[in-house]
Design an enzyme around this catalytic site. Structure first.
Site, PDB file in Angstrom:
ATOM      1  N   THR A  75      -4.921  -8.340  10.076  1.00 38.68           N
ATOM      2  CA  THR A  75      -5.501  -7.613   9.481  1.00 38.68           C
ATOM      3  C   THR A  75      -6.834  -8.205   9.247  1.00 38.68           C
ATOM      4  OG1 THR A  75      -5.171  -7.232   6.863  1.00 38.68           O
ATOM      5  CG2 THR A  75      -4.426  -9.487   7.655  1.00 38.68           C
ATOM      6  N   SER A  76      -7.615  -7.741   9.054  1.00 35.50           N
ATOM      7  CA  SER A  76      -9.038  -7.610   9.107  1.00 35.50           C
ATOM      8  C   SER A  76      -9.218  -8.216   8.009  1.00 35.50           C
ATOM      9  CB  SER A  76      -9.283  -6.548   9.772  1.00 35.50           C
ATOM     10  OG  SER A  76      -9.818  -5.310   8.602  1.00 35.50           O
ATOM     11  N   HIS A  79       0.815  -1.087   0.153  1.00 39.53           N
ATOM     12  CA  HIS A  79       0.066  -0.143   0.212  1.00 39.53           C
ATOM     13  C   HIS A  79       0.658   1.219  -0.292  1.00 39.53           C
ATOM     14  CE1 HIS A  79      -3.768  -1.883   1.704  1.00 39.53           C
ATOM     15  NE2 HIS A  79      -3.692  -2.471   0.247  1.00 39.53           N
TER      16      HIS A  79
HETATM   17  P1  OAD Z   1      -7.339  -2.874  10.061  1.00 40.55           P
HETATM   18  O1  OAD Z   1      -7.753  -1.829  10.906  1.00 40.55           O
HETATM   19  O2  OAD Z   1      -8.517  -3.292   8.961  1.00 40.55           O
HETATM   20  O3  OAD Z   1      -7.454  -4.488  11.060  1.00 40.55           O
HETATM   21  C1  OAD Z   1      -6.622  -3.889  12.373  1.00 40.55           C
HETATM   22  C2  OAD Z   1      -6.309  -5.689  11.878  1.00 40.55           C
HETATM   23  O4  OAD Z   1      -5.710  -6.314  13.247  1.00 40.55           O
HETATM   24  C3  OAD Z   1      -7.519  -6.647  12.978  1.00 40.55           C
HETATM   25  O5  OAD Z   1      -8.091  -7.256  12.799  1.00 40.55           O
HETATM   26  C4  OAD Z   1      -7.631  -6.494  14.163  1.00 40.55           C
HETATM   27  O6  OAD Z   1      -8.514  -7.499  14.806  1.00 40.55           O
HETATM   28  C5  OAD Z   1      -6.442  -6.863  14.752  1.00 40.55           C
HETATM   29  N1  OAD Z   1      -5.276  -6.627  15.841  1.00 40.55           N
HETATM   30  C6  OAD Z   1      -5.311  -5.549  16.590  1.00 40.55           C
HETATM   31  N2  OAD Z   1      -4.334  -5.382  17.457  1.00 40.55           N
HETATM   32  C7  OAD Z   1      -3.451  -6.634  17.545  1.00 40.55           C
HETATM   33  C8  OAD Z   1      -2.452  -6.769  17.606  1.00 40.55           C
HETATM   34  N3  OAD Z   1      -1.840  -5.899  18.793  1.00 40.55           N
HETATM   35  N4  OAD Z   1      -1.906  -8.294  17.464  1.00 40.55           N
HETATM   36  C9  OAD Z   1      -3.111  -8.890  16.484  1.00 40.55           C
HETATM   37  N5  OAD Z   1      -3.620  -7.756  15.563  1.00 40.55           N
HETATM   38  C10 OAD Z   1      -4.193  -7.394  16.163  1.00 40.55           C
HETATM   39  O7  OAD Z   1      -6.495  -2.862   9.743  1.00 40.55           O
HETATM   40  P2  OAD Z   1      -5.851  -3.844   8.034  1.00 40.55           P
HETATM   41  O8  OAD Z   1      -6.551  -4.996   7.345  1.00 40.55           O
HETATM   42  O9  OAD Z   1      -4.358  -3.179   7.888  1.00 40.55           O
HETATM   43  O10 OAD Z   1      -5.497   1.371   3.502  1.00 40.55           O
HETATM   44  O11 OAD Z   1      -6.841  -2.696   6.491  1.00 40.55           O
HETATM   45  C11 OAD Z   1      -5.863  -3.226   5.363  1.00 40.55           C
HETATM   46  C12 OAD Z   1      -6.027  -1.336   4.772  1.00 40.55           C
HETATM   47  O12 OAD Z   1      -7.202  -0.553   4.881  1.00 40.55           O
HETATM   48  C13 OAD Z   1      -5.188  -0.787   4.821  1.00 40.55           C
HETATM   49  O13 OAD Z   1      -3.395  -0.892   4.729  1.00 40.55           O
HETATM   50  C14 OAD Z   1      -5.787   0.195   4.954  1.00 40.55           C
HETATM   51  C15 OAD Z   1      -6.826   0.789   5.183  1.00 40.55           C
HETATM   52  O14 OAD Z   1      -7.862   1.408   5.126  1.00 40.55           O
HETATM   53  C16 OAD Z   1      -5.407   2.277   3.180  1.00 40.55           C
HETATM   54  O15 OAD Z   1      -4.897   3.571   3.294  1.00 40.55           O
HETATM   55  C17 OAD Z   1      -4.803   2.512   1.749  1.00 40.55           C
END
Ligand code: OAD
Length: 244
Positions: free
Chosen positions: A190-191, A121
């Site tokens: 990642t969610s 990204h």
């Molecule tokens: P999200 O904010 O959607 O998801 C974060 C995930 O991490 C969730 O499933 C939480 O349960 C998990 N989580 C939180 N704290 C944690 C920890 N300490 N250990 C393990 N897991 C944990 O973030 P992304 O999946 O990265 O894109 O989101 C994908 C994309 O959407 C991002 O790259 C961004 C966003 O909008 C852009 O900005 C283009």
């Protein structure tokens, strides 16, 4: 916390794997203090990432979008890699073949020492000219609002892949190759709702990889992976490398 039998199993699989791919999301950096996108602290001035990280939002109000990235820059500049980032560097060192695909733009994997990686990204510390397309590093905190290209004078944008945009072609190609050739895929923090990364687990699974998920909570991918470990990345990822 994950059951110890699952941890033992994953540890053995990881130690035996010759070709490892890792996919990370905001959850791994949450343990360094960087807010996730879909967590309780994911909003900025009531805006969701999906409303700001788009070409349309930038065309409509570039100042607002840059203010958001400036807020993120100020925050990330104070953060350090954690034990999970460091454990991934160790995995890269140990595995005969290794690749890391991260959705995170914070640069913390690089700061930790990861070298074999695609920042699919983009990176918050890079800017791209909307005119001549030149990409350059910019670590200003805060960055001037609005920033302009020193070469052609056009507006600069964050070098980030926004909603509605395609991944960079080289990253897509590299991810496709490693997902189809790895024998183990680790999906961390990642969610699993933003594509194409949300589809990586099923691509690797279909190609025969053993797929492990590490997350605080269940995700849409939990039912298709081989093992889903629930807990904090900074606790679980280092444990997976532990020989005991
Ligand atoms: P999200 O904010 O959607 O998801 C974060 C995930 O991490 C969730 O499933 C939480 O349960 C998990 N989580 C939180 N704290 C944690 C920890 N300490 N250990 C393990 N897991 C944990 O973030 P992304 O999946 O990265 O894109 O989101 C994908 C994309 O959407 C991002 O790259 C961004 C966003 O909008 C852009 O900005 C283009």
């Amino acid at each position: 916390m994950a059951p110890s039998s699952d941890l033992r199993l994953v540890r053995q699989r990881l130690a035996a794997a010759r070709n490892i791919t890792v996919l990370t999301g905001a959850g791994i950096s949450a343990d360094s203090g960087v807010p996730t996108f879909r967590g309780a602290d994911g909003l900025w001035r009531q805006h969701r990432a999906e409303d700001l990280a788009t070409p349309d939002a930038f065309a409509r109000d570039p100042k607002l979008v840059w203010e958001w990235y400036n807020w993120r820059r100020e925050l990330i500049a104070t953060k350090q890699p954690n034990a999970a980032h460091r454990a991934i560097v160790e995995l890269e060192r140990r595995a005969p073949a290794f690749w890391l695909a991260t959705q995170n733009v914070d640069g913390l994997h690089r700061d930790a020492g990861s070298q074999k990686l695609s920042e699919i990204h983009g990176n918050i510390w890079k800017v791209r000219c909307t005119g001549c397309q030149a990409v350059s590093e910019n670590r200003d905190v805060p960055i001037s609002i609005l920033p302009f290209c020193p070469h052609c004078g056009a507006l600069l944008r964050p070098h980030i892949v926004w909603f509605g945009e395609s991944l960079f072609a080289a990253d897509l190609q590299q991810c496709s190759t490693v997902l189809k050739s790895c024998d183990l895929l680790l999906v961390i923090g990642t969610s699993g709702v933003v594509y194409p990364a949300a589809g990586f687990a099923s691509v690797a699974k279909e190609a025969g990889a053993y797929v492990v998920e590490i997350n605080l909570d269940p995700t849409p991918q939990s039912s298709l992976v081989d093992v889903s470990l629930q807990g904090r990345a900074k606790d679980l990822v280092p444990l997976l490398l532990d020989p005991t």
